[in-house]
Structures are given as C-alpha cells and as structure tokens.
Design a protein around this motif. Sequence first.
Motif, PDB file in Angstrom:
ATOM      1  N   GLU A 220       0.840  -1.200   0.000  1.00  0.00           N
ATOM      2  CA  GLU A 220       0.000   0.000   0.000  1.00  0.00           C
ATOM      3  C   GLU A 220       0.874   1.249   0.000  1.00  0.00           C
ATOM      4  O   GLU A 220       1.991   1.263   0.542  1.00  0.00           O
ATOM      5  N   PRO A 223      -1.052   8.283  -1.314  1.00  0.00           N
ATOM      6  CA  PRO A 223      -0.734   9.274  -2.352  1.00  0.00           C
ATOM      7  C   PRO A 223      -0.215  10.595  -1.796  1.00  0.00           C
ATOM      8  O   PRO A 223       0.425  11.360  -2.520  1.00  0.00           O
ATOM      9  N   GLU A 235      -7.157   8.506   1.238  1.00  0.00           N
ATOM     10  CA  GLU A 235      -6.918   7.727   0.028  1.00  0.00           C
ATOM     11  C   GLU A 235      -5.777   6.729   0.231  1.00  0.00           C
ATOM     12  O   GLU A 235      -4.795   7.012   0.905  1.00  0.00           O
ATOM     13  N   GLU A 237      -3.519   3.611  -2.135  1.00  0.00           N
ATOM     14  CA  GLU A 237      -3.246   3.007  -3.433  1.00  0.00           C
ATOM     15  C   GLU A 237      -2.413   1.744  -3.235  1.00  0.00           C
ATOM     16  O   GLU A 237      -1.769   1.567  -2.203  1.00  0.00           O
ATOM     17  N   ILE A 271      -9.964   0.158  -1.786  1.00  0.00           N
ATOM     18  CA  ILE A 271      -8.872   0.749  -2.552  1.00  0.00           C
ATOM     19  C   ILE A 271      -9.209   0.661  -4.035  1.00  0.00           C
ATOM     20  O   ILE A 271      -9.513  -0.417  -4.552  1.00  0.00           O
ATOM     21  N   VAL A 273      -7.272   2.230  -6.735  1.00  0.00           N
ATOM     22  CA  VAL A 273      -6.198   2.467  -7.692  1.00  0.00           C
ATOM     23  C   VAL A 273      -5.031   1.526  -7.413  1.00  0.00           C
ATOM     24  O   VAL A 273      -4.648   1.316  -6.256  1.00  0.00           O
ATOM     25  N   HIS A 275      -1.025   0.527  -9.129  1.00  0.00           N
ATOM     26  CA  HIS A 275       0.043   0.897 -10.059  1.00  0.00           C
ATOM     27  C   HIS A 275       0.949  -0.311 -10.267  1.00  0.00           C
ATOM     28  O   HIS A 275       1.127  -1.143  -9.377  1.00  0.00           O
TER      29      HIS A 275
END
Length: 316
Positions: A220, A223, A235, A237, A271, A273, A275
């Motif tokens: 995790e 951001p 938030e 990600e 969650i 988003v 990457h």
Amino acid sequence: MAETADRVDLGGSLRALRRRADLSQRELADLAGVPQATLARIESGRSGDVRFRTMERLVRAAGGRVAIGTPRAQASDHTSDHVGDGTDAQASDHTGDLTGDDRVPEVVPVPRVPHDGLRDEAGRRYPAHLDAWAVHGPRDWPGAWWAGWWKLPPQHWPRRLPAATYELSRERRDHRRWGTRIRREVVVRRVTDDGLPDTCWRFVAELPDGRLLGELRAHERNPRLLYGDLIDAGEREIVLDGVLVAGPCRLLGIGRRLVEALTVEMERAGIRVAHAVADHGGVDLLLACGYRIEGRGHYAMRLDRASQPCAGPATA
C-alpha cells in the motif's frame, strides 16, 4: 459405475478406460488379444451380446477391473449364506479390498470421454484416447495459428475451418491434460500470517499438497507521499511489486488468477487504484486484467556493476 447389468454402457465405459490409459483401439485390441473390429463394434453400440470373457479381457487390458456382487447396502443386511436379489456389473480403474460385511469392492467411476458429443464430417466420433475440441476460430486450430493467416479477415482465409480438431502428439497431449489438472487443483489465497506488515500484501497459488506454483506481492502507498495535501488523507493506493509463476505452469492462467485475487481484496479494502511497472508478457497479463498503459515517465532502470570500469583507490 453404479449401474445394473442391463443398463451398463459398455461402449462408453471402454472408451473412458481407453482414454485414461491413452490407448488407441488397435493398441487396446492387441493388449487384450481381441480383434479390433470386435472392440469397434462394442464401442459403437453395434454389438448386441458381448461375451463376458471378452469384456473382462478388454477392461483389464485398459487398467480396469470388472466386479460383480450385491449392492453394498443390501449386502450388509444379509448373512453370507443368503444371496441378494440383484447384481451390479461394475467397470472401474480401481477397486478396494473387501472388508467386514461388504460384498462389493469400492469403485472409482471413470470420467466419460469429454468430446464424445463431437463428430467429424462423416458423422464419426473422434478417437477416445485423443484430445478433441470444437473449432470456433483459427486460434483453435493448430493448422492455422502457426501460419499467421488467423490474422486475416474470414473472407481471406485460404482454407475452411473444420468443425473440430484433435491432438495427435502424445507428448503435447500429456502436457495439455497435466495443465488441465493444474488449473482444476490450484488454489489462490492471500497470506496473512507470515509476519508481513499490514501494508504488504502477499498472494500465493498452490496445490492441495502445499507445492507453491506462483506468488504475487504488493504494498500500500499513501498518495500524500507524492502529492502532499492535494490528496485526501484517507486515500490509499496499491503498488504491484511483482507476479511470479513457476516456468512449467506459465500460460495456464495462474498469474491472472493472482492479479484478480488482488483486485477482489482491493475492493474489500475500498482501494480503487493500483500501479504497476511491467515488461514483455507482464504487459499483456495486466492489460487482460483491466490495467491500462499510462503515458507518463516510468523508465526501466538497470545497475550493472560488472560493466563499469574499476575505480582506483580514493585519495585524500
């Protein structure tokens, strides 16, 4: 099979046993000492009265056994000097030992031939010991994909596609069946008891005996570490660190199942988003799982100390 003698599908049972043993009709007939024409008539249902000895020789040659006796529930209610009213004729690839009052060995049913419903252009079944499948497009037909014409529109295909096809190579056939078994047995789960921090996510793909076939790791990220107060503090990600699958088990869908398991856990955790940085086959895998390529600055970086000239000793 738990069928009475007048309802046993002899032809279907022989085809199933022959497929399990990976034997052609000619090979099984030679092993059993039975004419191939006789075996062909039995499997097609055109032989109305099959001699018991012939059937037993064929079943045994295919690795099965014929068992005759009273049904298990019925046998347990009668003494040894009382004969039950019915009999079961059973063809199997395995039998257990008789214990206690049991009169019928334990029988493991043989799976039916999965492509028995397919027919060629002459209306004939495909050989039971082969792997046959329906052809829906050029990718399903080994005679097309390697030549590259599967990329052409249908009106430009040089040949008409068959309704079905099959695999003749025993080596590729064995590998195909092995892959089918792996897909069926592999289990994907999240590991939560190996001492990892709560922000580290680990998923494994393993067989029931514990053999590890694949692994996914992610972590995790908040951001705010990148964008400061411009991002809501709540938030979160996910950064996908890597997906590894054992070499022989690649192209079986295990990597995709690992990524999909991560997606499910992301939804549970709220969650939205994730990457990832990928190359080669990893790009195709993530695209198939719903990821998209971003047009901003990720670079593949490499440090190779062996290629750098040795520096002299530092001087003050």
